[in-house]
Each structure stands twice: as C-alpha cells, then as structure tokens.
Design a protein around this motif. Structure first.
Motif: not given
Length: 118
Positions: A8-11, A29-39, A16-27
């Motif tokens: 749901d968070e990724a949707a 970051l767990l981040k969702v992202a979506k991509g299309l084409d190229s970085t 594109f190519w941006s990240q949203r931090t969902l949680q942190e664990s032991n230093g």
C-alpha cells in the motif's frame, strides 16, 4: 509500534525513484520506492544499498554485468560499487540502508515526478 503495509505504501508514492521511510530497525531504514525507466549511474560511499523487489521488474546495471530482479528477489549493492537501476516497467521495491538516497547524488533523475503529481 505501528504496522505498515509495504504494498500500500509503495502504491501511494507520487514520485518515481523517491523513497519513503516506513520504519527503522537497528540503525537500518526500511524504505519503499517505485521506479520507471532509469536512474543515473552512481555509488554510495557511506552504505550498502539493498533492494527487495515487490512488483514489476528491476535490472540493476553494474559495470561488470546486469542483475535482473523479479518479485521476491533480493540484491545488496556493496558500498562504493557503481550501479544504475533500470525499471523497464513500473517496479515497486523495498530499500534497506542507513540513510535516504533519493537525491541527485543517489542517481535520482530530474524527471522523476509521476504523471499527475506536479
């Protein structure tokens, strides 16, 4: 504690190519992202970058060969290794790392806004 749904968070991402931090664990970051084409080709001198593909297809180009990821595949690009993620179709993924890397130095292209988000 808060439960988050990575699909749901990724949707819900609007860039594109941006990240949203969902949680942190032991230093880490767990981040969702979506991509299309190229970085852009880039490397991270301060951290490894781990990709867990949720949907779509992601090809991580490396100077010595490409690694194709399908849903459920996991890849860690070691610190300092130059890479260029390419999504031939929209891909959604989880990134694990010490900091957020969705900036120009992290390979983010200028055009990264999703349609309708400007």
């Amino acid at each position: 504690m808060e439960k988050r749904n990575v699909f749901d968070e990724a949707a819900s991402l609007t860039e594109f190519w941006s990240q949203r931090t969902l949680q942190e664990s032991n230093g880490t970051l767990l981040k969702v992202a979506k991509g299309l084409d190229s970085t852009r080709w880039h490397s991270h001198d301060d951290q490894d970058e781990t990709f867990l593909l949720l949907s779509g297809r992601l090809v991580v180009q490396l100077r010595d060969g490409d690694v194709e990821l399908n849903p459920g595949d996991l890849l860690t690009v070691p610190q300092g290794v130059e890479h260029c993620p390419v999504a031939p179709e929209e891909a959604r993924f989880l990134i694990l790392g010490k900091t957020v890397t969705s900036n120009t130095a992290g390979g983010k292209p200028e055009w990264s806004h999703a349609e309708g988000s400007l």
